[in-house]
Design a protein around this motif. Structure first.
Motif, PDB file in Angstrom:
ATOM      1  N   SER A 120       0.706  -1.093   0.147  1.00  4.22           N
ATOM      2  CA  SER A 120       0.171   0.163  -0.005  1.00  4.22           C
ATOM      3  C   SER A 120       0.847   1.477   0.219  1.00  4.22           C
ATOM      4  O   SER A 120       0.153   2.331  -0.823  1.00  4.22           O
ATOM      5  N   TRP A 121       1.888   1.363   0.549  1.00  8.97           N
ATOM      6  CA  TRP A 121       3.044   3.059   0.721  1.00  8.97           C
ATOM      7  C   TRP A 121       3.338   3.106  -0.766  1.00  8.97           C
ATOM      8  O   TRP A 121       3.710   3.604  -0.722  1.00  8.97           O
ATOM      9  N   ARG A 141       8.991   1.321   7.226  1.00  8.17           N
ATOM     10  CA  ARG A 141       8.913   1.503   8.417  1.00  8.17           C
ATOM     11  C   ARG A 141       7.268   0.630   7.119  1.00  8.17           C
ATOM     12  O   ARG A 141       6.532   0.062   9.502  1.00  8.17           O
TER      13      ARG A 141
HETATM   14  C1  LIG Z   1      -0.293   3.416   2.603  1.00  7.73           C
HETATM   15  N1  LIG Z   1      -1.220   3.858   3.560  1.00  7.73           N
HETATM   16  C2  LIG Z   1      -1.331   5.443   3.321  1.00  7.73           C
HETATM   17  C3  LIG Z   1      -2.119   3.035   4.604  1.00  7.73           C
HETATM   18  N2  LIG Z   1      -1.706   1.830   4.063  1.00  7.73           N
HETATM   19  N3  LIG Z   1      -2.932   3.477   5.670  1.00  7.73           N
HETATM   20  C4  LIG Z   1      -3.338   2.846   5.994  1.00  7.73           C
HETATM   21  C5  LIG Z   1      -2.398   2.105   7.674  1.00  7.73           C
HETATM   22  C6  LIG Z   1      -1.406   3.322   8.016  1.00  7.73           C
HETATM   23  C7  LIG Z   1      -0.870   3.047   8.857  1.00  7.73           C
HETATM   24  N4  LIG Z   1      -0.741   3.571  10.366  1.00  7.73           N
HETATM   25  C8  LIG Z   1       0.928   3.501   8.521  1.00  7.73           C
HETATM   26  O1  LIG Z   1       0.888   4.184   9.008  1.00  7.73           O
HETATM   27  O2  LIG Z   1       1.506   2.495   7.998  1.00  7.73           O
END
Ligand SMILES: CN(C)C(=N)NCCC[C@H](N)C(=O)O
Length: 246
Positions: free
Chosen positions: A173-174, A226
């Motif tokens: 996802s990042w 991270r």
């Molecule tokens: C890529 N994004 C925006 C996410 N995957 N968001 C959801 C999880 C966020 C988690 N607290 C983190 O900071 O990775």
């Protein structure tokens, strides 16, 4: 890291930390709560029943996007304050030196309201919406798919599987979110630096013009490093809490 340490000491790495800590519980409960309840509405199965009757990936994606969309409006002000504090790179105040622009998160929030109006707290929220809505759909689909691949049919995934699937879902996802994360952070800083963008597309175009396409990968390595531990622990807590209390 070396530059931050030399310039700001160990404390530089913890800049803007208090607000994310205060907000993370709220933001994550909104995200996971909206996700779970949307999935419940779409599939009419509770969390416990979902291993025997797994939801379709389309339903998981829609529920994830809905959670991502709704959580943005809790996350936006906290994220803006974090970005502003993290970008304040003056060394810690020494006697006689001018005070930093923002003395802390509360002072930062009050200053933004005074200088940019209360709507200033939502600067960059549109870019954050574009970043998080599809990304969180992908996040939950990746997690469910990885759990499904590594767990015999009908059984709950083991803690090791949840940790690995959560960690990889975070990285995927990042990786998807980083280009819009760069744009979002630039738009959040725009009010401060008097650099005005006409919108998300203008910010993208002017960033590419000045720095090339590589600009969209800024922070990708650190975001991914991270993301693994953070999201492994997030999903393990989510699964265990629902198992105990759900
Ligand atoms: C890529 N994004 C925006 C996410 N995957 N968001 C959801 C999880 C966020 C988690 N607290 C983190 O900071 O990775």
């Amino acid at each position: 890291m070396v530059k931050t340490y030399r310039h700001e000491s160990l404390l530089g790495f913890f800049k803007g930390m208090s607000f994310p800590i205060a907000s993370i519980a709220v933001v994550n409960s909104v995200l996971f709560g909206v996700y779970s309840n949307t999935l419940l509405a779409l599939t009419a199965t509770s969390h416990q029943e979902r291993r025997a009757q797994p939801p379709s990936y389309t339903h998981v994606f829609i529920a994830g996007c809905t959670g991502g969309f709704v959580q943005v409006y809790c996350l936006a002000p906290f994220d803006l304050i974090k970005v502003r504090l993290q970008n304040q790179t003056e060394p810690r105040a020494r006697p006689g030196s001018p005070p930093p622009r923002y003395r802390g998160p509360v002072h930062c929030a009050v200053s933004i309201c005074q200088e940019e109006g209360p709507r200033g707290l939502f600067r960059g929220a549109w870019a954050l919406t574009l970043r998080d809505t599809p990304t969180l759909g992908i996040y939950f689909v990746t997690y469910e798919w990885l759990c499904h691949q590594s767990t015999p049919g009908g059984q709950n995934p083991s803690s090791a599987t949840v940790l690995a699937a959560g960690g990889f879902a975070g990285i995927v996802s990042w990786a998807v979110a980083t280009p819009l994360d760069v744009i979002k952070s630039r738009m959040q800083m725009a009010g401060l630096k008097h650099r005005v963008y006409r919108g998300v597309l203008d910010c993208m175009a002017s960033s590419v013009r000045q720095e090339g396409l590589g600009v969209f990968c800024r922070g990708l390595t650190i975001n991914s490093a991270r993301a693994f531990p953070v999201n492994a622990v997030t999903f393990l807590s989510y699964e265990d809490l629902l198992r105990w209390w759900g």
